[in-house]
Scaffold this active site. Structure first.
Site, PDB file in Angstrom:
ATOM      1  N   GLY A   1      -2.957  -2.215  -6.945  1.00 17.38           N
ATOM      2  CA  GLY A   1      -1.782  -3.082  -7.081  1.00 17.38           C
ATOM      3  C   GLY A   1      -2.023  -4.200  -8.090  1.00 17.38           C
ATOM      4  O   GLY A   1      -3.129  -4.747  -8.177  1.00 17.38           O
TER       5      GLY A   1
ATOM      6  N   HIS B   1       0.839  -1.203   0.000  1.00 18.99           N
ATOM      7  CA  HIS B   1       0.000   0.000   0.000  1.00 18.99           C
ATOM      8  C   HIS B   1       0.878   1.259   0.000  1.00 18.99           C
ATOM      9  O   HIS B   1       0.594   2.231  -0.697  1.00 18.99           O
ATOM     10  CB  HIS B   1      -0.874   0.047   1.260  1.00 18.99           C
ATOM     11  CG  HIS B   1      -1.852  -1.085   1.369  1.00 18.99           C
ATOM     12  ND1 HIS B   1      -1.790  -2.038   2.357  1.00 18.99           N
ATOM     13  CD2 HIS B   1      -2.919  -1.413   0.604  1.00 18.99           C
ATOM     14  CE1 HIS B   1      -2.794  -2.897   2.214  1.00 18.99           C
ATOM     15  NE2 HIS B   1      -3.485  -2.545   1.149  1.00 18.99           N
TER      16      HIS B   1
END
Ligand code: PAF
Length: 286
Positions: A147, A38
């Protein structure tokens, strides 16, 4: 100090103020329990926009009854501290709920959502697409970053954005791995020391598949060998292990054309791990 915002109206007003001042805005949607993956999205967001918002919301609609919604780590204070350390996050959006009692409209994606994760988690992408669309309304950013570790999710979000003409650009970011190659994930916390020594072999097998396919070995043989190797290594089950067209996520043919992605989901004890790589590591869809 990061501004922590809990309501839709305050969040929309903050983004409107930034946009009126000519600033560009990036959204990094998360469910919290922030890790290196993150934080690398935040870092990339800050390179591409003037203001970065990280949303933190554990979305109930993407968990099935038997999944880990109740157990999913909720660590807002720690998450904010980590974000403060980056110096690159301007606001955290942490709504207490995103669905009112009357909520009855869901986004049901097909196409990229078919197969793979949907085989064992048929509810999942409906939950993800619905919450991501709502987040885009609450945080009307110019760009949103996801992601590549959740490659099918990234593809579903891209597809939704295109199909529904959403005014936001989707940016995919490379998977962050530990020193052994294990893709960083919030669910890695569930793994015991023994399981942690097995888990990196998922990535190793994906790399072997890529190497063999590039050499010209037949896909069916390569996949069968890798499945066997994963079970031998100690994984309990292989949910899927597939060589797919990187855009449609449909199975790739032996005479493949265009970018290819190799995607897998495996079970190690009670933990389910997913990972994927590009056949050609120079193929990025960002
Ligand atoms: O990848 C996640 O953390 C979640 O699926 C997302 C995109 C934040 C939606 O809840």
């Amino acid at each position: 100090m990061i501004n922590i915002i809990h309501t839709k109206s305050e969040m929309q007003a903050e983004v409107a103020r930034w946009r009126d001042a000519g600033l560009s805005v990036a959204l990094v949607p998360t469910m919290g329990s922030l890790h290196e993956g993150h934080l690398s999205l935040v870092q990339q967001a800050a390179l591409q926009a003037d203001r970065v918002v990280v949303s933190i919301y554990v979305n109930p609609s993407q968990f099935a009854e038997n999944e880990d919604f109740d157990k999913y780590p909720r660590t807002l204070d720690d998450d904010v501290k980590k974000l403060e350390k980056t110096g690159q996050c301007h606001a955290v959006y942490a709504p207490s709920s995103m669905y009112d009692d009357q909520h009855s409209t869901m986004v049901v994606p097909a196409g990229a959502a078919d197969g793979l994760e949907s085989l064992t988690r048929p509810h999942f992408f409906t939950g993800v697409a619905t919450i991501v669309l709502k987040l885009f309304q609450h945080v009307p950013a110019h760009i949103a970053l996801f992601g590549e570790k959740d490659f099918q999710q990234l593809s579903v979000v891209r597809q939704m954005t295109q199909n529904l003409d959403l005014q936001i650009e989707i940016i995919g970011a490379a998977t962050v791995r530990d020193t052994h190659g294990l893709a960083v994930s919030s669910r890695n916390h569930y793994l015991s020391a023994d399981q942690l020594s097995i888990a990196p072999q998922l990535y190793q097998q994906l790399c072997i598949i890529a190497q063999r396919i590039t050499q010209g070995d037949a896909q069916e043989r390569v996949i069968a060998d890798a499945q066997h190797a994963l079970l031998n290594a100690g994984f309990d089950e292989v949910d899927y292990l597939e060589i797919c067209d990187a855009v449609t996520l449909k199975p790739a043919q032996n005479n493949r054309q265009g970018p290819i992605r190799i995607l897998a989901a495996v079970r190690l004890g009670k933990t389910r791990l997913i990972d994927n790589i590009a056949l050609d590591q120079s193929d990025t869809l960002a």
